[in-house]
Scaffold this active site. Structure first.
Site, PDB file in Angstrom:
ATOM      1  N   LEU A 213       0.845  -1.192   0.000  1.00  0.00           N
ATOM      2  CA  LEU A 213       0.000   0.000   0.000  1.00  0.00           C
ATOM      3  C   LEU A 213       0.883   1.246   0.000  1.00  0.00           C
ATOM      4  O   LEU A 213       1.684   1.452   0.905  1.00  0.00           O
ATOM      5  CB  LEU A 213      -0.918   0.006   1.221  1.00  0.00           C
ATOM      6  CG  LEU A 213      -1.791  -1.241   1.400  1.00  0.00           C
ATOM      7  CD1 LEU A 213      -2.822  -1.010   2.510  1.00  0.00           C
ATOM      8  CD2 LEU A 213      -2.496  -1.617   0.097  1.00  0.00           C
TER       9      LEU A 213
ATOM     10  N   ARG B  25       2.096  15.298   5.940  1.00  0.00           N
ATOM     11  CA  ARG B  25       2.957  15.791   7.023  1.00  0.00           C
ATOM     12  C   ARG B  25       4.438  15.844   6.640  1.00  0.00           C
ATOM     13  O   ARG B  25       5.244  16.400   7.373  1.00  0.00           O
ATOM     14  CB  ARG B  25       2.757  14.937   8.280  1.00  0.00           C
ATOM     15  CG  ARG B  25       1.492  15.309   9.037  1.00  0.00           C
ATOM     16  CD  ARG B  25       1.249  14.380  10.205  1.00  0.00           C
ATOM     17  NE  ARG B  25       0.717  13.096   9.759  1.00  0.00           N
ATOM     18  CZ  ARG B  25       0.636  12.009  10.537  1.00  0.00           C
ATOM     19  NH1 ARG B  25       1.080  12.064  11.783  1.00  0.00           N
ATOM     20  NH2 ARG B  25       0.116  10.898  10.074  1.00  0.00           N
TER      21      ARG B  25
ATOM     22  N   GLN C 106      -4.875   3.545  -7.273  1.00  0.00           N
ATOM     23  CA  GLN C 106      -6.020   3.832  -6.412  1.00  0.00           C
ATOM     24  C   GLN C 106      -6.226   5.347  -6.506  1.00  0.00           C
ATOM     25  O   GLN C 106      -5.574   6.114  -5.801  1.00  0.00           O
ATOM     26  CB  GLN C 106      -5.737   3.416  -4.956  1.00  0.00           C
ATOM     27  CG  GLN C 106      -6.946   3.574  -4.048  1.00  0.00           C
ATOM     28  CD  GLN C 106      -6.595   3.503  -2.566  1.00  0.00           C
ATOM     29  OE1 GLN C 106      -5.466   3.763  -2.151  1.00  0.00           O
ATOM     30  NE2 GLN C 106      -7.585   3.174  -1.736  1.00  0.00           N
TER      31      GLN C 106
ATOM     32  N   THR D 103      -7.688   1.483   3.757  1.00  0.00           N
ATOM     33  CA  THR D 103      -6.771   0.371   3.488  1.00  0.00           C
ATOM     34  C   THR D 103      -7.479  -0.819   2.833  1.00  0.00           C
ATOM     35  O   THR D 103      -6.890  -1.509   1.999  1.00  0.00           O
ATOM     36  CB  THR D 103      -6.070  -0.085   4.786  1.00  0.00           C
ATOM     37  OG1 THR D 103      -7.072  -0.262   5.807  1.00  0.00           O
ATOM     38  CG2 THR D 103      -5.055   0.936   5.276  1.00  0.00           C
TER      39      THR D 103
ATOM     40  N   TYR E 215       3.102  -2.146   3.871  1.00  0.00           N
ATOM     41  CA  TYR E 215       2.955  -0.693   3.726  1.00  0.00           C
ATOM     42  C   TYR E 215       4.225  -0.128   3.089  1.00  0.00           C
ATOM     43  O   TYR E 215       5.329  -0.456   3.528  1.00  0.00           O
ATOM     44  CB  TYR E 215       2.788  -0.023   5.096  1.00  0.00           C
ATOM     45  CG  TYR E 215       1.435  -0.159   5.763  1.00  0.00           C
ATOM     46  CD1 TYR E 215       0.407  -0.902   5.207  1.00  0.00           C
ATOM     47  CD2 TYR E 215       1.202   0.499   6.976  1.00  0.00           C
ATOM     48  CE1 TYR E 215      -0.819  -1.011   5.845  1.00  0.00           C
ATOM     49  CE2 TYR E 215      -0.026   0.398   7.617  1.00  0.00           C
ATOM     50  CZ  TYR E 215      -1.038  -0.357   7.055  1.00  0.00           C
ATOM     51  OH  TYR E 215      -2.235  -0.459   7.699  1.00  0.00           O
TER      52      TYR E 215
ATOM     53  N   GLY F  27      -4.583   1.026  15.542  1.00  0.00           N
ATOM     54  CA  GLY F  27      -5.639   0.042  15.713  1.00  0.00           C
ATOM     55  C   GLY F  27      -5.217  -0.908  16.827  1.00  0.00           C
ATOM     56  O   GLY F  27      -4.047  -1.265  16.924  1.00  0.00           O
TER      57      GLY F  27
ATOM     58  N   SER G 235      58.094  16.869 -11.606  1.00  0.00           N
ATOM     59  CA  SER G 235      56.997  17.692 -11.093  1.00  0.00           C
ATOM     60  C   SER G 235      56.545  18.724 -12.120  1.00  0.00           C
ATOM     61  O   SER G 235      57.340  19.189 -12.934  1.00  0.00           O
ATOM     62  CB  SER G 235      57.457  18.420  -9.824  1.00  0.00           C
ATOM     63  OG  SER G 235      57.748  17.471  -8.839  1.00  0.00           O
TER      64      SER G 235
ATOM     65  N   ALA H 159      61.200  18.104 -15.007  1.00  0.00           N
ATOM     66  CA  ALA H 159      60.163  18.890 -14.346  1.00  0.00           C
ATOM     67  C   ALA H 159      59.740  20.069 -15.206  1.00  0.00           C
ATOM     68  O   ALA H 159      60.546  20.659 -15.918  1.00  0.00           O
ATOM     69  CB  ALA H 159      60.670  19.377 -12.991  1.00  0.00           C
TER      70      ALA H 159
ATOM     71  N   ARG I  43      61.425  22.780 -22.123  1.00  0.00           N
ATOM     72  CA  ARG I  43      61.585  23.943 -21.262  1.00  0.00           C
ATOM     73  C   ARG I  43      62.247  25.040 -22.068  1.00  0.00           C
ATOM     74  O   ARG I  43      63.148  24.743 -22.861  1.00  0.00           O
ATOM     75  CB  ARG I  43      62.584  23.599 -20.151  1.00  0.00           C
ATOM     76  CG  ARG I  43      61.992  23.278 -18.832  1.00  0.00           C
ATOM     77  CD  ARG I  43      63.139  23.031 -17.866  1.00  0.00           C
ATOM     78  NE  ARG I  43      62.861  21.881 -17.039  1.00  0.00           N
ATOM     79  CZ  ARG I  43      63.770  21.232 -16.350  1.00  0.00           C
ATOM     80  NH1 ARG I  43      65.037  21.599 -16.401  1.00  0.00           N
ATOM     81  NH2 ARG I  43      63.413  20.214 -15.610  1.00  0.00           N
TER      82      ARG I  43
END
Ligand code: UD1
Ligand code: CA
Length: 453
Positions: free
Chosen positions: A8, A15, A73, A79, A100, A137, A403, A421, A438
């Site tokens: 369901l 809420r 539904q 229910t 549920y 319930g 690097s 590098a 470089r």
């Protein structure tokens, strides 16, 4: 008897104060309904039907695929009315298990017990003992302890309201009988609804036994109506998942600051520090150590590997004895073989780092193969994207990348090559040689620093 599951999920969830339908609200990153579906899958029912209403299209779109039976539904009249919408699809000789969509933490074992307690001559209801039963319930039993009916809070008298055994709403019944009982339901009650709970009286009248299975914990059958309850259940789920892993041998420094949101498998002596989030399917090998503030999603971490603090690892496979981070990011299809080191501010995407390779600082490796024992220097970037296409970089075994190197893909660096590098490498670099790019360094002898006037 064959089983049909009816979930369901038509309620609006006002809420929640959200545009997202209630059953799509996420718990541990997965929609509430997803939790129920995943658990129910373990029952191997003939068909699972979802009765949906509010947020119709959105709910359907969230669960693509064809294995579910979707039942609309359009208006919610209770229910009993909800279950009735699914009945035309279900044969008489099936058992119907009603779940549920907003009760996400129910356990497979509990559902299996409920199914086992129902048959042609009996129905099974799932009840729960609650210190404060307000709103629920109540399960009414006769002097001999037999369940005779369920009375809704709004319809109950003072004596009935004093009962602490409550209806969770989950039940299992023979389809043929249920069909008949549902067709006879009346809505002459406090809410003007067709109550599924009224079938209990009909069952008793028809001479069927009503077996009440009492839920092991209240958390398991807790429904979610607002964001506060959502957070409570999320916390309960978190505790539960942490407990499972601790009982399986993991050391979790603070279970309240640990989040396992999907299936996790662990080896022996795994150590997990605070604020670790595991999402999707995660596999942690023996003696894996995970530092604080780490997110791991759909990944595998090998034996004896250490994930230092503040790493994000997603759809990656990390081999044994690796060191990752701190502050490393492994993106989808990152593959680290054994003894690989990936250090701080290093990003790896769709790249393979073979045994003993190291990239310890400030680096981007995308669409790259890094050979065994390669050393990738700080600030190295594979320039894999030309603005239209992605290209690959291949670095041979034992190469040394200085690097600040830009590797403009497609490009290959040969085995044992050294890249000076600061180079921008646009052509393949031959193996075993030094390649650098470089401009010559100059010193201007005549230059003078300007003086302040
Ligand atoms: C229901 C039970 C009550 C039980 C409680 C547990 C009835 C009459 N009452 O009460 O005994 O203690 O659950 O939480 O069964 N839904 C639909 N279509 C509808 C009405 C409901 O799909 O027309 C779905 C809701 O989305 C929800 C579930 O059914 O997932 C229960 O509905 P809800 O309104 O929360 O039931 P309660 O009145 O709280
Ligand atoms: Ca409810």
């Amino acid at each position: 008897m064959s089983l049909s599951v009816v979930i369901l999920a038509a309620g609006q969830g006002k809420r929640m104060k959200s545009d997202l339908p209630k059953v799509l609200q996420p718990l541990a990153g997965k929609p509430l309904l997803g939790h129920v579906l995943d658990t129910a899958r373990g029952l191997q029912a003939a068909t699972t039907y979802v009765v949906y209403g509010h947020g119709g299209e959105q709910v359907l779109d969230a669960f693509p695929g064809t294995e579910l039976g979707w039942v609309l539904q359009a208006e919610q009249h209770g229910t009993g009315h909800a279950v009735a919408q699914a009945m035309p699809h279900i044969p008489d000789d099936h058992l119907v298990l009603v779940l549920y969509g907003d009760v996400p933490l129910v356990q497979l074992e509990t559902l299996a017990r409920l199914v086992a307690e129902a048959g042609e001559k009996s129905i099974a209801i799932l009840s729960v003992m609650l210190p404060d039963p307000t709103g629920y319930g109540r399960i009414v039993r006769d002097g001999a302890g037999n369940v005779v009916r369920i009375v809704e809070h709004k319809d109950a008298n003072t004596k009935e309201r004093a009962i602490h055994e409550c209806n969770t709403g989950l039940m299992c019944l023979p389809a043929g009988r249920l069909r008949k009982w549902l067709s006879e339901l009346k809505n002459d009650n406090a809410q003007g609804e067709y109550y599924l709970t009224d079938v209990i009286v009909a069952a008793v009248r028809s001479g069927l036994k009503v077996n009440a299975v009492i839920a092991p914990t209240a958390t398991e059958v807790m429904g979610v109506n607002d964001k506060l309850q959502l957070a409570e259940l999320d916390a309960a789920y978190r505790r539960q998942r942490a407990a499972e892993l601790m009982l399986a041998g993991a050391t979790i420094v603070d279970p309240a600051r640990f989040d396992a949101r999907g299936p996790v498998s662990i080896g022996r002596d795994v150590f997990i520090d605070v604020n670790v989030v595991l999402e999707g399917t995660v596999k942690l090998g023996n003696r894996v150590r995970i530092g604080p503030n780490v997110l791991i999603r759909d990944a595998e971490i090998g034996d004896d590997t250490v994930i230092h603090p503040n790493c994000v690892i997603e759809r990656a496979v990390v081999g044994p004895r690796c060191l990752v981070g701190p502050f490393a990011r492994l993106r989808p299809e990152a593959r680290l073989h054994e003894d690989v080191h990936v250090g701080n501010f290093v990003e790896v995407k769709k790249s393979e780092l073979r045994r003993g390779a190291k990239a310890n600082h400030l680096t981007y490796l995308g669409d790259t193969t890094v050979g065994e024992k390669v050393n990738v220097g700080a600030g190295t970037i594979t320039c894999n994207y030309d603005g239209v296409n992605k290209w690959r970089t291949e670095i041979g075994d034992g190469a040394f990348i200085g690097s600040g190197t830009m590797l403009v893909a497609p490009v290959k660096v040969g085995a044992g090559a050294t890249i000076g590098a600061g180079s921008t490498i646009t052509k393949d670099a031959p193996e075993g040689k030094l390649t650098l790019e470089r401009s010559k360094q100059v010193t201007i002898e005549s230059w003078k620093r300007p003086a302040k006037k």
